[in-house]
Design a protein around this motif. Structure first.
Motif, short mmCIF file in Angstrom:
data_model
loop_
_atom_site.label_atom_id
_atom_site.label_comp_id
_atom_site.label_asym_id
_atom_site.label_seq_id
_atom_site.Cartn_x
_atom_site.Cartn_y
_atom_site.Cartn_z
N GLN A 122 -5.98 84.16 -13.94
CA GLN A 122 -6.41 84.93 -12.78
C GLN A 122 -7.93 85.09 -12.82
N PRO A 123 -8.59 85.28 -11.65
CA PRO A 123 -10.05 85.42 -11.63
C PRO A 123 -10.58 86.47 -12.60
N VAL A 126 -1.02 85.81 -22.52
CA VAL A 126 -2.20 85.47 -21.73
C VAL A 126 -3.46 86.03 -22.40
N ASN A 127 -3.40 87.28 -22.85
CA ASN A 127 -4.54 87.89 -23.53
C ASN A 127 -4.88 87.15 -24.81
N ALA A 128 -3.83 86.72 -25.53
CA ALA A 128 -4.04 85.97 -26.77
C ALA A 128 -4.73 84.64 -26.47
N TYR A 129 -4.32 84.00 -25.36
CA TYR A 129 -4.93 82.73 -24.97
C TYR A 129 -6.40 82.93 -24.60
N VAL A 130 -6.69 83.99 -23.84
CA VAL A 130 -8.07 84.31 -23.45
C VAL A 130 -8.93 84.50 -24.69
N ASN A 131 -8.40 85.25 -25.66
CA ASN A 131 -9.15 85.49 -26.90
C ASN A 131 -9.37 84.20 -27.67
N ASP A 132 -8.35 83.34 -27.70
CA ASP A 132 -8.45 82.09 -28.46
C ASP A 132 -9.53 81.18 -27.90
N ARG A 168 0.05 73.81 -20.18
CA ARG A 168 1.40 74.24 -20.53
C ARG A 168 1.38 75.48 -21.42
N THR A 169 0.34 75.57 -22.24
CA THR A 169 0.23 76.73 -23.13
C THR A 169 -0.02 78.00 -22.33
N LYS A 170 -0.73 77.87 -21.23
CA LYS A 170 -1.14 79.06 -20.49
C LYS A 170 -0.04 79.62 -19.61
N ILE A 171 0.88 78.79 -19.18
CA ILE A 171 1.89 79.25 -18.23
C ILE A 171 2.87 80.18 -18.94
N SER A 172 2.75 81.44 -18.66
CA SER A 172 3.61 82.44 -19.30
C SER A 172 3.56 83.72 -18.49
N ASP A 173 4.68 84.42 -18.44
CA ASP A 173 4.73 85.70 -17.75
C ASP A 173 4.31 86.85 -18.65
N SER A 174 4.12 86.56 -19.93
CA SER A 174 3.78 87.60 -20.89
C SER A 174 2.29 87.89 -20.86
N GLU A 175 1.93 89.13 -20.54
CA GLU A 175 0.52 89.53 -20.53
C GLU A 175 -0.08 89.42 -21.92
N LYS A 176 0.75 89.68 -22.91
CA LYS A 176 0.28 89.60 -24.30
C LYS A 176 -0.13 88.18 -24.65
N VAL A 193 -15.69 72.10 -18.33
CA VAL A 193 -14.71 72.26 -19.40
C VAL A 193 -14.13 73.67 -19.36
N PHE A 194 -15.00 74.65 -19.16
CA PHE A 194 -14.53 76.03 -19.04
C PHE A 194 -13.56 76.18 -17.86
N LEU A 195 -13.89 75.57 -16.73
CA LEU A 195 -13.03 75.65 -15.55
C LEU A 195 -11.68 75.00 -15.81
N SER A 196 -11.68 73.87 -16.51
CA SER A 196 -10.43 73.18 -16.81
C SER A 196 -9.54 74.02 -17.70
#
Length: 218
Positions: A36-37, A108-114, A98-106, A27-30
């Motif tokens: 990015q690694p 991406v960081n928000a997604y990682v935190n979520d 679809r939520t993850k695909i973004s050029d914005s680092e901000k 689930v984590f991998l999905s």
């Protein structure tokens, strides 16, 4: 000394069975397949850290928290089931990708935190079963040394969970983009099945109590 080692192994194995890092790893991998690694590793690290401190919080103050807010473990299962149901549905429809695909680092960081907090840390790693186990084991730990062994065992299982997640990232390089999408949908279905188990596992005792109260009024 042998008794403390035995106690450590007992605690470690009970948490390993309840948390089941090998089961949650796909689930984590999905959910982190498009990261990015470095970002994926940061997600895993943050998830286990949040889960560790959450377990410690409930281990030392779980009974007080439940009493203050008037909640039960069954209610926790219902909430966990609802969260799993929403995540599983999104995975089935590939909304997470679809939520993850973004050029914005901000973003991406928000997604990682979520995702590192919900659903990975809570309730996937630190679920109702693990929380209940932490509360009960802390109640049974009579001495300060046993309490320390309990904390050490929780830390050890969190470290093992991180290394399992970290090692699992190599799978993504082998299965490719198509394999990742297939895995996401399969795991979405499994997460929804887990959600139903959580939901009805929590609802059944609550409904039984309501029926008993209705049929046997004080």
């Amino acid at each position: 000394m042998d008794s403390y080692i035995s106690y450590f192994l007992l605690v470690f194995m009970s948490f390993f069975t309840l948390i089941n890092p090998f089961g949650s790893m796909p689930v984590f991998l999905s959910m982190s397949s498009d990261l990015q690694p470095k970002q994926r590793n940061r997600t895993a690290r943050k998830a286990v850290i949040v889960a560790f401190f959450t377990l410690l919080l409930f281990a030392f103050a779980g009974n007080y928290i439940f009493q203050i807010f008037g909640i039960s473990v069954n209610s926790l299962k219902v909430v966990g089931g609802i969260i799993f149901l929403m995540v599983g549905h999104d995975m089935l429809e590939a909304r997470i990708g679809r939520t993850k695909i973004s050029d914005s680092e901000k973003q991406v960081n928000a997604y990682v935190n979520d995702i590192s907090i919900t659903p990975l840390a809570i309730p996937m790693i630190c679920g109702p079963g693990a929380i209940t186990n932490a509360i009960l084991l802390m109640q049974d730990a009579e001495t300060t040394v046993k309490k320390g062994v309990l904390v050490l065992a929780i830390a050890a299982i969190m470290m093992l969970t991180y290394f399992i997640y970290y090692g699992g990232t190599k799978i993504l390089h082998r299965i490719g983009d198509t394999g990742t999408k297939v895995m996401m949908r399969i795991m979405g279905l499994i997460v929804m099945v887990i959600a139903v188990e959580f939901l009805f596992g929590g609802l059944k005792p609550i409904l039984v109590d309501i029926i008993q109260s209705a049929t046997n009024p004080q």
